[in-house]
Every structure is written in structure tokens, then in C-alpha cells.
Design an enzyme around this catalytic site. Structure first.
Site, PDB file in Angstrom:
ATOM      1  N   ASP A 157       0.838  -1.214   0.000  1.00  0.00           N
ATOM      2  CA  ASP A 157       0.000   0.000   0.000  1.00  0.00           C
ATOM      3  C   ASP A 157       0.869   1.259   0.000  1.00  0.00           C
ATOM      4  O   ASP A 157       0.437   2.322   0.405  1.00  0.00           O
ATOM      5  CB  ASP A 157      -1.012   0.017   1.159  1.00  0.00           C
ATOM      6  CG  ASP A 157      -0.371  -0.146   2.520  1.00  0.00           C
ATOM      7  OD1 ASP A 157       0.865  -0.318   2.596  1.00  0.00           O
ATOM      8  OD2 ASP A 157      -1.108  -0.114   3.523  1.00  0.00           O
TER       9      ASP A 157
ATOM     10  N   CYS B 165       6.241   5.791  11.687  1.00  0.00           N
ATOM     11  CA  CYS B 165       5.989   4.433  11.217  1.00  0.00           C
ATOM     12  C   CYS B 165       6.322   3.525  12.399  1.00  0.00           C
ATOM     13  O   CYS B 165       7.070   3.938  13.294  1.00  0.00           O
ATOM     14  CB  CYS B 165       6.915   4.128  10.049  1.00  0.00           C
ATOM     15  SG  CYS B 165       6.645   2.522   9.291  1.00  0.00           S
ATOM     16  N   HIS B 166       5.777   2.286  12.407  1.00  0.00           N
ATOM     17  CA  HIS B 166       6.141   1.437  13.551  1.00  0.00           C
ATOM     18  C   HIS B 166       7.160   0.343  13.194  1.00  0.00           C
ATOM     19  O   HIS B 166       7.384  -0.563  13.967  1.00  0.00           O
ATOM     20  CB  HIS B 166       4.913   0.857  14.267  1.00  0.00           C
ATOM     21  CG  HIS B 166       3.793   0.479  13.352  1.00  0.00           C
ATOM     22  ND1 HIS B 166       2.484   0.779  13.601  1.00  0.00           N
ATOM     23  CD2 HIS B 166       3.799  -0.151  12.170  1.00  0.00           C
ATOM     24  CE1 HIS B 166       1.738   0.346  12.612  1.00  0.00           C
ATOM     25  NE2 HIS B 166       2.494  -0.224  11.745  1.00  0.00           N
TER      26      HIS B 166
ATOM     27  N   HIS C  13      10.787   2.691   5.703  1.00  0.00           N
ATOM     28  CA  HIS C  13      10.786   1.359   5.086  1.00  0.00           C
ATOM     29  C   HIS C  13      12.155   1.027   4.488  1.00  0.00           C
ATOM     30  O   HIS C  13      12.252   0.186   3.579  1.00  0.00           O
ATOM     31  CB  HIS C  13       9.701   1.209   4.013  1.00  0.00           C
ATOM     32  CG  HIS C  13       8.315   1.232   4.579  1.00  0.00           C
ATOM     33  ND1 HIS C  13       7.192   1.083   3.809  1.00  0.00           N
ATOM     34  CD2 HIS C  13       7.862   1.403   5.848  1.00  0.00           C
ATOM     35  CE1 HIS C  13       6.111   1.155   4.562  1.00  0.00           C
ATOM     36  NE2 HIS C  13       6.500   1.349   5.815  1.00  0.00           N
TER      37      HIS C  13
ATOM     38  N   ASP D  87       9.832  -3.071   7.960  1.00  0.00           N
ATOM     39  CA  ASP D  87       9.369  -3.201   6.566  1.00  0.00           C
ATOM     40  C   ASP D  87      10.518  -3.197   5.561  1.00  0.00           C
ATOM     41  O   ASP D  87      10.320  -3.550   4.394  1.00  0.00           O
ATOM     42  CB  ASP D  87       8.402  -2.064   6.234  1.00  0.00           C
ATOM     43  CG  ASP D  87       7.192  -2.094   7.141  1.00  0.00           C
ATOM     44  OD1 ASP D  87       6.478  -3.104   7.117  1.00  0.00           O
ATOM     45  OD2 ASP D  87       6.979  -1.129   7.888  1.00  0.00           O
TER      46      ASP D  87
END
Ligand code: NAD
Length: 481
Positions: A119, A175-176, A204, A258
């Protein structure tokens, strides 16, 4: 104690808004704050509003909630605006993915070298990028002192675009993914309080540059975690996958969160290859089966929120936010374990969600110092990366703002030159394409894709995408016919 006005845009987001609202209530330091929930989906908005009010009441909170479909109302006079909206929803992403697949781009045109996250649309969701800029411009006009907290993806392209186009707005992206470090520490039986760690890179695309335990370098222990018997427990479980260790060998540092998904085409060419590196049966979350698993999970969370909201409306005097009661209720409605376990976390009153949005507010507005992993313009933190590129780095946040840590030891040359540089170039094409209205740059992204075999393939794919009814704005922006 301060009271805040927080606007949450895309408040119907299954993943974020209840965690943020839950954290604000649990933190207990912002009583009488006003939370403005904004979404274009009336039903989702209503359900989140019902749950937010009930959780607030049951927790003895004093917050006020407003539901609106008006963007200005969510922004005007805010201290914080959290953007978690996905314009076009997952349905649009799937439409574009299937057009890509039809034209020979396995898993869609946006699944590319160093950007496989399904996504994370960096150039074909024009409406998403355009909305990021619109929100930032409205903040500049209606609440210029507010912080824009960017949760919606793409965080890398998005925050870079905002800081270049609306430079006066305070913006930070979260972001986690960095929780991958906690997972590594858990696997080694380590106490996080004794661990001195850093990650750095782009969203990411972050790498573990420091891992010191109890005063001693412990990086070799990470290397030793590689196991032939490793098997994923769910499609997201890849921190200790063969891919992570392959990247460690190639780039000299451990990829975190990620980043492991974002390897190159060599490891994503087809399902068998994905399975080899990301484990059976899914081949990682970005395979067809892995992504279906995630979409089902998201749908399960949205449906669970609706179930609980209906229950609350029918039982106005009964408490529901107690872990056992809520989990029994969801189980009795056939909600799968992976979903109910996630939803009931809001009812754990002594545990914050681990999202960084509310800790950021606690630091800036209440002076409770926090160490957070933030996405902000580089400004000299990572040497060899330009100042106006947004990096993901550790920082101390307090009343005076964000103070980046010195990154030590530095990222390896391999990470910087062989991974971050090509990823940065792709970001530049997407961001400059948008800013300078040059569709040529967007085309260039496809021409650099190893899956592209002909001019026709690029032209036909892009024509079909720009002719989607959702893309009237894109056509106008790039002056395309
Ligand atoms: P979702 O579709 O379930 O929710 C998004 C919400 O946005 C929906 O309620 C939708 O109605 C709303 N929306 C759509 N257009 C809107 C508009 N113009 N104005 C206001 N609201 C609008 O999506 P999701 O899976 O919850 O993901 C939301 C975003 O968060 C995505 O961009 C996703 O990639 C991102 N995300 C970020 C992280 C992170 O750690 N940063 C983690 C997971 C997801």
C-alpha cells in the site's frame, strides 16, 4: 495540564484512529481535549465516534469528540493534525495493481526494487499525494502553529513533498517498523532497558547501525539468530527470515521492519522465489496470498468496530471496555483470534498502543521527554544524503522540538550507496514529477523497471491508469489528454 485540539483525518482507518484516541485517554495528561474525527465515510466515522465516546466515559475521561466530513473543521485551531487517510481506499490500489499485472508487472507497477510494500504507492496514487499537500496548505492557513503528523503512506515521498512544497508547516512522519529491533531483542532474551540501539535510513529502508547490550557490542548475536528451521507465524513475520540475513550479508547491516520486505527484484520475481526468502506458505505479506491475508484482517477490524459500536448503541448503560468481556463478545461473533487480539488492546488501560503519535504530543505539549524514531528532513544527520530528503532517525523530542541523535556508527557504504541512493532517486522522480508537473519523470520510473520490455508496455499501462475515473485530477495536474 494542557488540553489539546487534535484533528484526525481518515479517522475511520482501521489501524490508527482508535489506537491514538485510546492513547490520548490512557495518557491522562490532556483532560478536556477536543478530538475532531474527520472521514469521508459516514458509517466508519459514526462507529469510531461511538467507541471513542464510550471508552472515554468508561475511563472517567473528560474529552470531547466531534465527527465531521469537513476538512477545514478538522484543521482549524488544531494543535495536532494526524493524517491517516487513504484516498481511494484499498479498492483503488487493487485496481491499479491489476492493471499493472495485466501489462506484465507482477504484483503491480508500484511493486518495485526497494519498494515492495503493497500500500506504498509512490506515483500512481496522485490523489493521495495531492491530499497530503492540500492538508499541509490548509494547516498553513488555518492553524499555522499546528504539527502535522503524517501516518498515511507513502511517508518517505509524502513528508519530503510536504516539506518542499509547504516549508513553513511543522511536519513529522511516523511508522512502527523500528519495532523490529524489539523483536530481535526478544529473540535474544534481552531486557530493552539495557539495550543501546539505533536505526537510520529512509522510511521502510532503515538499518540497525548500533546494537550494544549492557555496555558491550552485541551485533554478532544478531548475526547468530539465523536459523534453517525458521518458519513465519503470519505473513508479516519476516524480521528473522532468510531475506533479512541475506540483506545483512549484502549490505553489512541488519534491515529492520518493513525494510526486509523491500529487497530487490531478485527476491520477488515470482511466488516460489518469495517463498524461498520470506517463508511458506505466504511468501511474505506482499504476495497475493499474503496481501489477501492482510486485507481480510483489516476488514475484520473494521467489522469488529461496527459490531462493538452496535452493541454500545443497544446497551447504553453497560460497560464493554474490559479485556475479558470485549474478547468474549468478539469471539462469540466468530471474530478470528488475530483480529480480536488486536481490537481488545484498546481495553488494556495500563498499556499504550506503542504508536508514537501521542508520545510525540506528550513531549511537545507537556514537556515529557521521549526518544522517538522520526521522519524529518535530513539537515546533515546522515552524511552523503541531501538536506532536503526526509530520513527516518532516532531523536529526542521535548518542548523545544525534535533533536536528532548523532548516528554512530554511521551506516555502511553498501547501505548508503547501493540501497539508499537508488531508493532516493526513485523518490526524486516521483516528488519532482509531482512538483514540476512532469509526467516524463513518472514514465522514467517505469523505464527503469526491469520488468519493462517495450515502449508500448509503458504507454499502455500508464494510459489505462490515467483514464481511470479516479484520475481526472491527475490528468489535469500533468496536462494530459
Ligand atoms: P483504510 O482504507 O482502512 O482507512 C483509511 C480511511 O481514510 C478510511 O476510513 C477512508 O474512508 C478514509 N478516507 C479516504 N479518503 C479520505 C479523505 N479524502 N478524507 C478523509 N478520509 C478519507 O486504510 P488503512 O489500511 O487504515 O491505511 C491508512 C493509511 O495508513 C495508508 O496510507 C496506509 O499505508 C497507512 N499505514 C501506515 C502505517 C505506518 O506505520 N505509518 C502502518 C499501516 C498503515
Amino acid at each position: 495540564m494542557p488540553s489539546l485540539r487534535v484533528g484526525i483525518i481518515g479517522a475511520g482507518s482501521a489501524v490508527f484512529s482508535l489506537r491514538i484516541i485510546g492513547d490520548l485517554i490512557k495518557a491522562g495528561i490532556f483532560p478536556e481535549s477536543g478530538i475532531v474525527l474527520m472521514d469521508v465515510d459516514r458509517k466508519r466515522l459514526e462507529n469510531v465516534g461511538v467507541l471513542a465516546r464510550r471508552f472515554n466515559e468508561e475511563s472517567g475521561g473528560n474529552m470531547r469528540f466531534i465527527e465531521t466530513q469537513n476538512l477545514d473543521e478538522a484543521i482549524r485551531d488544531s494543535d495536532y493534525v494526524v493524517n491517516t487517510a487513504l484516498v481511494g481506499g484499498h479498492e483503488y490500489l487493487e485496481k491499479v495493481r491489476s492493471i499493472g499485472e495485466k501489462h506484465g508487472y507482477y504484483r503491480g507497477v508500484e511493486a518495485q526494487e526497494f519498494n515492495m510494500v503493497s500500500d506504498y504507492y509512490t506515483f500512481t496514487n496522485f490523489n493521495q499525494l495531492n491530499y497530503f499537500v492540500k492538508i499541509a496548505q490548509k494547516i498553513a492557513e488555518l492553524s499555522p502553529k499546528a504539527w502535522l503528523i503524517q501516518a498515511a503512506n507513502p511517508v518517505f515521498e509524502g513528508v519530503t513533498l510536504i516539506t518542499r512544497m509547504v516549508p513553513d508547516v511543522n511536519v513529522v512522519g511516523f511508522c512502527h517498523g523500528h519495532y523490529g529491533v524489539h523483536e530481535i531483542a526478544r529473540s535474544l532474551g534481552m531486557d530493552m532497558n539495557k539495550l543501546d540501539w539505533q536505526v537510520a535510513g529512509f522510511n521502510h529502508a532503515i538499518w540497525l547501525n548500533r546494537f550494544v547490550y549492557d555496555g558491550k557490542d552485541a551485533y554478532h548475536l544478531v548475526e547468530n539468530l539465523e536459523s534453517k528451521d525458521w518458519k513465519p507465524t503470519n505473513p508479516f513475520d519476516d524480521q528473522l527470515s532468510p531475506m533479512a540475513f541475506e540483506m545483512l550479508r549484502k549490505y553489512g547491516m541488519m534491515p529492520i521492519g518493513d525494510t526486509v520486505r523491500n529487497s530487490s527484484w531478485r527476491y520477488h520475481r515470482n511466488l516460489d522465489t518469495k517463498k524461498k526468502w520470506y517463508g511458506e506458505p505466504w511468501g511474505g505479506v506482499d504476495s497475493k496470498a499474503g496481501w489477501e491475508w492482510y486485507r481480510k484482517w483489516l476488514e475484520g477490524v473494521v467489522n469488529s468496530i461496527e459490531l462493538v459500536a452496535d452493541y454500545v448503541k443497544q446497551h447504553p448503560r453497560e460497560e464493554i471496555f474490559e479485556v475479558n468481556k470485549l474478547s468474549e463478545f468478539l469471539k462469540s461473533h466468530g471474530v478470528p483470534e488475530s483480529v480480536w487480539k488486536s481490537v481488545v488492546r484498546i481495553a488494556e488501560r495500563d498499556k499504550m498502543s506503542a504508536e508514537q503519535h501521542v508520545p510525540f504530543m506528550m513531549a511537545v505539549s507537556a514537556g515529557i521527554k521521549q526518544r522517538l524514531i522520526v521522519n524529518i528532513p535530513n539537515r546533515g544527520v546522515l552524511k552523503d544524503i541531501p538536506d532536503d530528503v526526509v530520513v527516518e532517525i532516532p531523536a529526542i523530542v521535548d518542548k523545544n522540538g525534535i533533536h536528532p541523535e548523532e548516528i554512530s556508527p554511521p551506516l555502511t557504504d553498501e547501505v548508503v550507496r547501493m540501497y539508499l541512493y537508488p531508493r532516493m532517486t526513485r523518490m526524486e522522480l516521483a516528488v519532482r514529477g509531482f512538483m514540476e508537473r512532469k509526467f516524463e519523470y513518472i514514465k522514467e520510473i517505469l523505464y527503469r523497471d526491469p520488468r519493462t520490455k517495450s515502449d508500448d508496455q509503458v504507454e499502455n499501462t500508464l494510459q489505462e491508469i490515467i483514464n481511470l475515473p479516479e484520475n481526472v485530477g491527475l490528468k489535469k495536474h500533468y496536462l494530459l489528454s
